[in-house]
Design a protein around this motif. Structure first.
Motif, PDB file in Angstrom:
ATOM      1  N   ALA A   1       0.828  -1.205   0.000  1.00  0.00           N
ATOM      2  CA  ALA A   1       0.000   0.000   0.000  1.00  0.00           C
ATOM      3  C   ALA A   1       0.863   1.255   0.000  1.00  0.00           C
ATOM      4  N   ALA A   2       1.949   1.220   0.770  1.00  0.00           N
ATOM      5  CA  ALA A   2       2.862   2.369   0.803  1.00  0.00           C
ATOM      6  C   ALA A   2       3.480   2.606  -0.570  1.00  0.00           C
ATOM      7  N   ARG A   3       3.877   1.532  -1.229  1.00  0.00           N
ATOM      8  CA  ARG A   3       4.432   1.655  -2.571  1.00  0.00           C
ATOM      9  C   ARG A   3       3.413   2.256  -3.527  1.00  0.00           C
ATOM     10  N   SER A   4       2.177   1.814  -3.408  1.00  0.00           N
ATOM     11  CA  SER A   4       1.127   2.311  -4.284  1.00  0.00           C
ATOM     12  C   SER A   4       0.910   3.806  -4.106  1.00  0.00           C
TER      13      SER A   4
ATOM     14  N   MET B   1      -2.634  -1.109  13.933  1.00  0.00           N
ATOM     15  CA  MET B   1      -1.852  -2.237  13.445  1.00  0.00           C
ATOM     16  C   MET B   1      -0.682  -1.761  12.600  1.00  0.00           C
ATOM     17  N   CYS B   2      -0.886  -0.683  11.857  1.00  0.00           N
ATOM     18  CA  CYS B   2       0.215  -0.118  11.063  1.00  0.00           C
ATOM     19  C   CYS B   2       1.355   0.303  11.984  1.00  0.00           C
ATOM     20  N   HIS B   3       1.007   0.971  13.082  1.00  0.00           N
ATOM     21  CA  HIS B   3       2.050   1.428  14.006  1.00  0.00           C
ATOM     22  C   HIS B   3       2.607   0.292  14.855  1.00  0.00           C
TER      23      HIS B   3
ATOM     24  N   ALA C   1      -5.496   2.587   5.536  1.00  0.00           N
ATOM     25  CA  ALA C   1      -6.799   2.473   4.881  1.00  0.00           C
ATOM     26  C   ALA C   1      -6.679   1.722   3.564  1.00  0.00           C
ATOM     27  N   LEU C   2      -5.632   2.033   2.796  1.00  0.00           N
ATOM     28  CA  LEU C   2      -5.438   1.364   1.506  1.00  0.00           C
ATOM     29  C   LEU C   2      -5.132  -0.117   1.699  1.00  0.00           C
ATOM     30  N   ALA C   3      -4.397  -0.441   2.766  1.00  0.00           N
ATOM     31  CA  ALA C   3      -4.041  -1.832   3.042  1.00  0.00           C
ATOM     32  C   ALA C   3      -5.184  -2.610   3.678  1.00  0.00           C
TER      33      ALA C   3
ATOM     34  N   PRO D   1      -2.194  12.282   0.241  1.00  0.00           N
ATOM     35  CA  PRO D   1      -0.978  12.466   1.048  1.00  0.00           C
ATOM     36  C   PRO D   1      -0.441  11.132   1.557  1.00  0.00           C
ATOM     37  N   PHE D   2       0.878  11.053   1.666  1.00  0.00           N
ATOM     38  CA  PHE D   2       1.477   9.823   2.176  1.00  0.00           C
ATOM     39  C   PHE D   2       1.521   9.907   3.698  1.00  0.00           C
ATOM     40  N   THR D   3       0.549   9.294   4.334  1.00  0.00           N
ATOM     41  CA  THR D   3       0.482   9.229   5.786  1.00  0.00           C
ATOM     42  C   THR D   3       0.249   7.786   6.199  1.00  0.00           C
TER      43      THR D   3
END
Length: 216
Positions: free
Chosen positions: A31-34, A59-61, A51-53, A43-45
């Protein structure tokens, strides 16, 4: 259930938990790559990546302390797409000429659009984030080292030769080829009429010829 059976059951569950965790981490990196390669204005946050993943922000943190951790993970994740093939091309068997042809073939391929956008985004983040800059510099150092190693192969061949040609300054020629290859990538993005293979071949062998003339 006895203590032994309980312990075995716990041990059996651990690999499954670990695999699930790795899968979640991988989804976050995808998702980050996308987002980094995207052409929209999202924005890259870490919240947008989550949300995209399709995972919770918490869980991300759990997997990545902050946004920088996630970006650094992307830097490492794209290594097999541009650094590793070059390392393998130079480390593979054969003479300088044979390895050079593998390098020329790789450098002649235009960079994929999504990878180009990711590199541009990573460079932008590196301007204000020391950790991202350090990670990116490390990858570029590995990439440049491939070209230095290529010319070291030629230096080794000359050391065992019978002619009087001067030895090769592998580090200088390798760094020069790396800088020229960066320029070629920019030119290719502006026009498809460039004969990339011919240009790279001229660079690889022209640098050697020029160095020989200067040291003669």
């Amino acid at each position: 259930m006895g203590n032994g059976a309980v312990q075995e059951a716990r041990q059996a569950r651990k690999p499954r938990v670990s695999v699930k965790g790795e899968q979640t981490r991988a989804r976050l990196i995808v998702a980050a790559r996308s987002l980094l390669a995207g052409e929209d204005d999202v924005p890259f946050t870490t919240r947008n990546v989550s949300a995209l993943a399709g995972v919770t922000h918490g869980m991300c943190h759990y997997h990545f302390k902050d946004r920088t951790d996630l970006i650094v993970a992307v830097v490492a994740d794209i290594r097999p797409e541009w650094v590793t093939p070059m390392e393998e091309a130079v480390a593979g068997p054969g003479s300088f000429d044979e390895r050079a042809e593998r390098v020329i073939a790789l450098l002649s391929q235009p960079e994929a659009a999504d990878l180009a956008r990711m590199h541009a985004a990573l460079h932008w983040f590196s301007l204000t984030d020391e950790r991202v800059r350090a990670a990116l510099e490390g990858e570029y150092a590995r990439w440049r080292a491939c070209f230095v190693e290529l010319y070291r192969v030629l230096a080794t061949e000359r050391e065992g030769g019978v002619d009087a040609r001067p030895l090769v300054d592998a580090e200088t020629l390798g760094e020069a080829l790396a800088a020229a290859a960066d320029g070629l990538a920019a030119i290719q993005s502006l026009g498809s009429e460039v004969n990339a293979a011919a240009v790279v071949r001229a660079l690889v062998y022209g640098l050697v010829a020029g160095a020989d003339r200067l040291s003669a």
